[in-house]
Write a protein that holds these residues in place. Structure first.
Motif, PDB file in Angstrom:
ATOM      1  N   THR A 243       2.889   1.731  -3.230  1.00 55.31           N
ATOM      2  CA  THR A 243       2.016   2.218  -4.297  1.00 55.31           C
ATOM      3  C   THR A 243       1.697   3.694  -4.091  1.00 55.31           C
ATOM      4  N   LYS A 244       1.420   4.070  -2.874  1.00 55.61           N
ATOM      5  CA  LYS A 244       1.114   5.464  -2.546  1.00 55.61           C
ATOM      6  C   LYS A 244       2.285   6.376  -2.914  1.00 55.61           C
ATOM      7  N   TYR A 245       3.512   5.976  -2.567  1.00 54.20           N
ATOM      8  CA  TYR A 245       4.689   6.782  -2.873  1.00 54.20           C
ATOM      9  C   TYR A 245       4.964   6.817  -4.379  1.00 54.20           C
ATOM     10  N   SER A 246       4.701   5.725  -5.058  1.00 54.08           N
ATOM     11  CA  SER A 246       4.890   5.688  -6.510  1.00 54.08           C
ATOM     12  C   SER A 246       3.934   6.658  -7.203  1.00 54.08           C
ATOM     13  N   ILE A 247       2.693   6.655  -6.783  1.00 56.80           N
ATOM     14  CA  ILE A 247       1.708   7.579  -7.358  1.00 56.80           C
ATOM     15  C   ILE A 247       2.090   9.021  -7.055  1.00 56.80           C
ATOM     16  N   LYS A 248       2.602   9.251  -5.857  1.00 57.50           N
ATOM     17  CA  LYS A 248       3.081  10.588  -5.489  1.00 57.50           C
ATOM     18  C   LYS A 248       4.216  11.019  -6.413  1.00 57.50           C
TER      19      LYS A 248
ATOM     20  N   LYS B  84       3.510  17.145 -12.639  1.00 51.12           N
ATOM     21  CA  LYS B  84       3.309  18.543 -12.233  1.00 51.12           C
ATOM     22  C   LYS B  84       4.520  19.416 -12.530  1.00 51.12           C
TER      23      LYS B  84
ATOM     24  N   ILE C 240       4.834   9.903  -9.552  1.00 51.83           N
ATOM     25  CA  ILE C 240       4.282  10.127 -10.891  1.00 51.83           C
ATOM     26  C   ILE C 240       3.585  11.478 -10.946  1.00 51.83           C
ATOM     27  N   SER C 241       2.824  11.789  -9.914  1.00 52.54           N
ATOM     28  CA  SER C 241       2.125  13.070  -9.839  1.00 52.54           C
ATOM     29  C   SER C 241       3.105  14.240  -9.826  1.00 52.54           C
TER      30      SER C 241
ATOM     31  N   TYR D  64       0.836  -1.207   0.000  1.00 50.40           N
ATOM     32  CA  TYR D  64       0.000   0.000   0.000  1.00 50.40           C
ATOM     33  C   TYR D  64       0.867   1.252   0.000  1.00 50.40           C
ATOM     34  N   TYR D  65       1.836   1.321   0.916  1.00 46.96           N
ATOM     35  CA  TYR D  65       2.678   2.511   1.019  1.00 46.96           C
ATOM     36  C   TYR D  65       3.581   2.677  -0.207  1.00 46.96           C
TER      37      TYR D  65
END
Length: 123
Positions: free
Chosen positions: A14-19, A26, A21-22, A11-12
């Protein structure tokens, strides 16, 4: 603090990976352009590919460019964080990251061109 394992670690991560990519989308115009290119080429891959293997190759090389751009952006961020004064090694690191992206783009063009050629063209 105990080390996170199992599903919590997934979970974490994946969360950091999405962060990441975002953040790249940006703050990195090159990543934005490459995402836009992916958004065009991904649907086109269903039309161009005649086999599952061809489709996997077409999509994989597009993802490779995004991966290389993320790595290049990470290198640039670390170099920029280290200092603003000119340093030959810092410049070389940035140039090498950029070269990796360029080679990824060339590989993408070669694979797409080869698949289209093998399939007798687009029409």
């Amino acid at each position: 603090m105990a080390k996170v394992t199992g599903l919590a670690r997934f979970y974490y991560a994946t969360k950091y990976s999405i962060k990441g990519i975002s953040a790249a989308f940006k703050h990195e115009p090159a990543f934005q352009y490459e995402v836009y290119g992916f958004l065009v080429l991904f649907p086109a891959s269903f039309w161009v590919a005649q086999t599952a293997t061809q489709w996997a190759l077409l999509v994989s090389v597009c993802l490779l460019v995004l991966i290389l751009e993320l790595i290049n952006s990470a290198i640039e961020a670390v170099v920029d964080r280290a200092g603003t004064e000119f340093n030959e090694l810092a410049g070389r690191a940035k140039d090498l990251g950029s070269a990796a992206v360029m080679f990824g783009l060339l590989i993408t063009a070669a694979v797409w061109g080869g698949v289209i050629w093998d399939n007798g063209g687009l029409f």
